[in-house]
Scaffold this active site. Sequence first.
Site, PDB file in Angstrom:
ATOM      1  CB  SER A  19      -0.903  -0.005   1.241  1.00  0.00           C
ATOM      2  OG  SER A  19      -1.726   1.132   1.256  1.00  0.00           O
ATOM      3  N   GLY A  20       0.583   2.166  -0.927  1.00  0.00           N
ATOM      4  CA  GLY A  20       1.349   3.406  -1.016  1.00  0.00           C
ATOM      5  C   GLY A  20       2.505   3.345  -1.986  1.00  0.00           C
ATOM      6  CB  THR A  52      -4.133   3.296  -7.467  1.00  0.00           C
ATOM      7  OG1 THR A  52      -4.520   2.298  -6.523  1.00  0.00           O
ATOM      8  CG2 THR A  52      -5.379   3.907  -8.077  1.00  0.00           C
ATOM      9  CG  ASN A  95      -1.770   4.991  -0.444  1.00  0.00           C
ATOM     10  OD1 ASN A  95      -1.788   6.198  -0.688  1.00  0.00           O
ATOM     11  ND2 ASN A  95      -2.022   4.082  -1.355  1.00  0.00           N
ATOM     12  CB  SER A  99      -4.821   2.484   0.840  1.00  0.00           C
ATOM     13  OG  SER A  99      -4.616   1.091   0.806  1.00  0.00           O
ATOM     14  CB  SER A 100      -6.774  -0.093  -3.972  1.00  0.00           C
ATOM     15  OG  SER A 100      -6.545   0.876  -4.944  1.00  0.00           O
ATOM     16  N   GLY A 118      -0.951  -5.378  -2.254  1.00  0.00           N
ATOM     17  CA  GLY A 118       0.346  -6.001  -2.065  1.00  0.00           C
ATOM     18  C   GLY A 118       0.433  -6.711  -0.727  1.00  0.00           C
ATOM     19  CD  GLU A 121      -2.645  -4.642   3.305  1.00  0.00           C
ATOM     20  OE1 GLU A 121      -3.015  -3.715   2.558  1.00  0.00           O
ATOM     21  OE2 GLU A 121      -3.342  -5.093   4.235  1.00  0.00           O
TER      22      GLU A 121
END
Length: 1029
Positions: free
Chosen positions: A112-113, A117, A162, A165-166, A389, A391
């Site tokens: 994340s981050g 995206t 992030n 974040s998705s 991704g 985590e």
Amino acid sequence: MQGQLDMEGALTARDRVGIQDFVLLDETTEAAFLSNLKKRFSKDLIYTYIGTLLVSVNPYKELDIYNKKQMEVYMGVNFFELPPHIYALADNAYQTMLTEYNNHFILISGESGAGKTEASKKILQYYAVTCPSTTLLNTVRDKMLMSNPVLEAFGNAKTLKNDNSSRFGKYMDIQFDSQGDAVGGHILNYLLEKSRVVHQNHGERNFHIFYQLVEGGEDDLLHELGLEKDAQHYNYLTQGECAIVSSINDRNDWKTVKNALQIINIDEINTNHLFGIVASVLHLGNVQFDSDSKGHALLNNNTELRWVSNLLGVDAQSLQEGLTYRKIEARTDQVLSPFTIDHAIYARDALAKAIYGQTFTWLVNRINESMENKDPSRKTVIGLLDIYGFEVFYVNSFEQFCINYCNEKLQQLFIQLTLKAEQEEYEAEDIEWEPVQFFNNKIICDLVEERHRGIISILDEECLRPGDATDLTFLERLEDKMGNHPHFVTHKLADKMTRKTLERGDFRLLHYAGEVTYCVVGFLDKNNDLLYRNIKDLICQSKNAIVRECFATVDPDSRRRPETVATQFKSSLLKLTEILMAKEAWYIRCLKSNESKQPGQFDEALIRHQVKYLGLMEHLRVRRAGFAYRRKYDVFLKRYKPLCPATWPHWRGVPADGVEVLVQHLGYLPYEYKMGRTKIFIRHPRTLYATEDAYEKCKHELATRLQAKYKGYRAKGEFRKQKEAATKIETCWRGVQARKEREKRAWAVKVIKKFIKGYMTRGQAKCTDNSEYLAFVRQNYLNRLKNTLPKTVLDKTTWQSPPAVLTETSELLRKLHYRLMVRKYVRGITPQRKAQFQLKLLTSSIFKGKKESYPQSVAQPFVDTRISEQDINIRVLQMIRNEHIKYSIPVIKYDRKGFKPRPRQLILTQTAAYVIEEAKIKQRVLYTSLKGISVSNLTDSIIVFHITCEDPKQKGDLVMQCDHLFEFLTKLCVIANKQNAVKVVQGSIKIEIQAGKESAVDFTTGQEPMVYKAKNGHLMVVATRARTR
């Protein structure tokens, strides 16, 4: 195959800023990998290749490498021909798809981050700009691009790592026709993090759409939804204590989302229903429970509940019952069992999650409907997989377990596809395949997903088991089933040292990327994710069209328990794997440069961790296994043939034989290369570097020789061309000049003849023979006149003498010119000067030609007064204060008896003239009693006032001498209106001393001016002669 790869660009650039392709590193160590990555990052080069895999490091700042010009540069270019870029990968996937007419996918992964995206957005934008364009295609592209802000609003949130974040996985297929036009798209979504709807960790937010609606929604809309313009009022938005974030502009994002909803064909009615669902979730979060004396849940405020029932279109009483009672069916009977507060809160949160999760799925389906291509002809696709991704948080729960399981599956797929592609190429080229040592994570995938024995199966069994199943009983079952597994450990199974790092409710998995500790608290609830039956039945009757459509697939009479979340996710992953295995793979690995999101910071420890769990070193080892470089014979020979005399400048035989001759000449050892069917394989990068260095050196020498030869050839050819051209130009020029000269002479003869005829007939009337001559004469005269025009009004002599034919015209022009100069002169006169001229004109009318001293006075300007008021005694001023002083001048007055001179001041007022001696008024002469003024015709300055004497006691005529005679008399004439009273006398002026007594003032000329009393008793004035010019 994935198209020709041109590594030479990376070779020639390797000494500039790092190496553009990690495959060409001398050492495949982690330290060398990180050093190269850092060197490139320091120069804002965020992209690097590992073969066809793209490594992207998030710079946390805007870089000017994504404009339309950059897109055009990368269109249709070989993969490694230009510096690494996401556009190069996107274009190569597109070009390969068109050439081989097969399907591809791009896997974008990272934590994340890291910029996943953004990477998917950049690829979509590239295809939107570079693919062929029509009105229909532009509509499809707009929908693809505008699906992003909608999905981000409903599926993205701020996390600790992030701000955008998705919180779901997304796979998008972009459909292309045979011409390469983007004609449609389809989206699959995976595992939306529904628990975020009801709970957020500290420093995190709920999904963006809630804040966008509350902060950006119009007042009328918020009023209809029962919302206030303050996120702090809603329990589901304040748990993370960061509702307002400086880097997020919810108001602007709200406008973008509303516009995007229109573009993806969601009409106004459905849009209102959609916002109603979002608002109902916020109201649900504010529903609070109290307990009665028995500990049963009671609703203490029905306001929020009524808003929920209105927005969802369900009965408020039934909804209240569903949130506080559980319906238990026993054969034909139904019993309502009251909830405790904890059960009521669980039911409320389960309803909120279910509504939001189903709505998100509905939204994805509507986007798919808007992008659907109904043309039945065959399409090729490029898939974009933007998925969470790996985590690792301080506390890892069910969501992290599912996400990391997903990454294990994708890593397994990644290694399989990469090895498969390598092995197929070796077999096709008849090169012996050398087994590659790598970590096979199938053991971990089996640990999670194996049927009846995997963690997911055990979790499902525990969720379905009757009795008091809890998270801890689930952990005990895991310990019983997997106690000896090398990748699984718990507090109970661990040794003494490891036990210190584990809580009693934790289990630890050794993933391919490292160890992750999971807390089992909440695993069963999150896996079940169940709605109580009575609530489900109620929601199926909703009047909200979207909610009714979302829950329409639920069979109210079915007694079958729905699949658990983990099983659904496992099935989705298996389907995704099948989809991806049928396509050619391309990879983008996104890395975070630092945790604080600061530009220019390269956190080596963080990067090392990501390189490890993204399996980048594994991939590099696979790509480097055996042979690092391979190239078709004709391409290799074409580039390096200058290095061998036998192959330069042309090789006449088979390319493979030419390559063999070339490498033998270069001294390649047998183990350094292999000859395949169509390609040469080179084992070590250093061998290729040595060849490339030799080529660079040879290239400069060849270039020098070629330049010299070519320059000589060009110079000789240019000289011949110039010489021929010069000869042609000279010939043409001489001809042109000769023709011009002949024409000039013929013209000159005609002109001269006409001139002579005109001159001879100049005195006759105008005719064809003399018309041009006369015109010439007129023009010539006017030109001369233009340069010699008089400059002043007084210049009467410089006017050009005209020829006879222009006498009358010349006179008219002269008059016009003088009138013009006079006009200019008059317009330039100031009001003061005009007044001066008017006085001078009056003086001229009185004295011109009469008094000898007049010409000398013309040039002397008149002044307003000769004595200022300060020089007049104040008592005099008080005595004549009622009369305005017009003019004052010093004079010499001559007594009537004896003509003795007395200095006096003469003051002219509006009505009279005053003779002043210091503070006394010696005489007042009214203008009405002034019957005349006399002066002589000589140069003297004597003035005689003739005053009417009716009384014998009254004083007689006044005799004075004034230095400014003309000025004084002109002023007096104007003030007293006595222009006709002034007389210029010759010889003698008679004066009346008093009534009945006369005398005279005699005038004569002499050497010196004098005034005295003559023997005859008269006043004698001697004046000098006036000078003549």
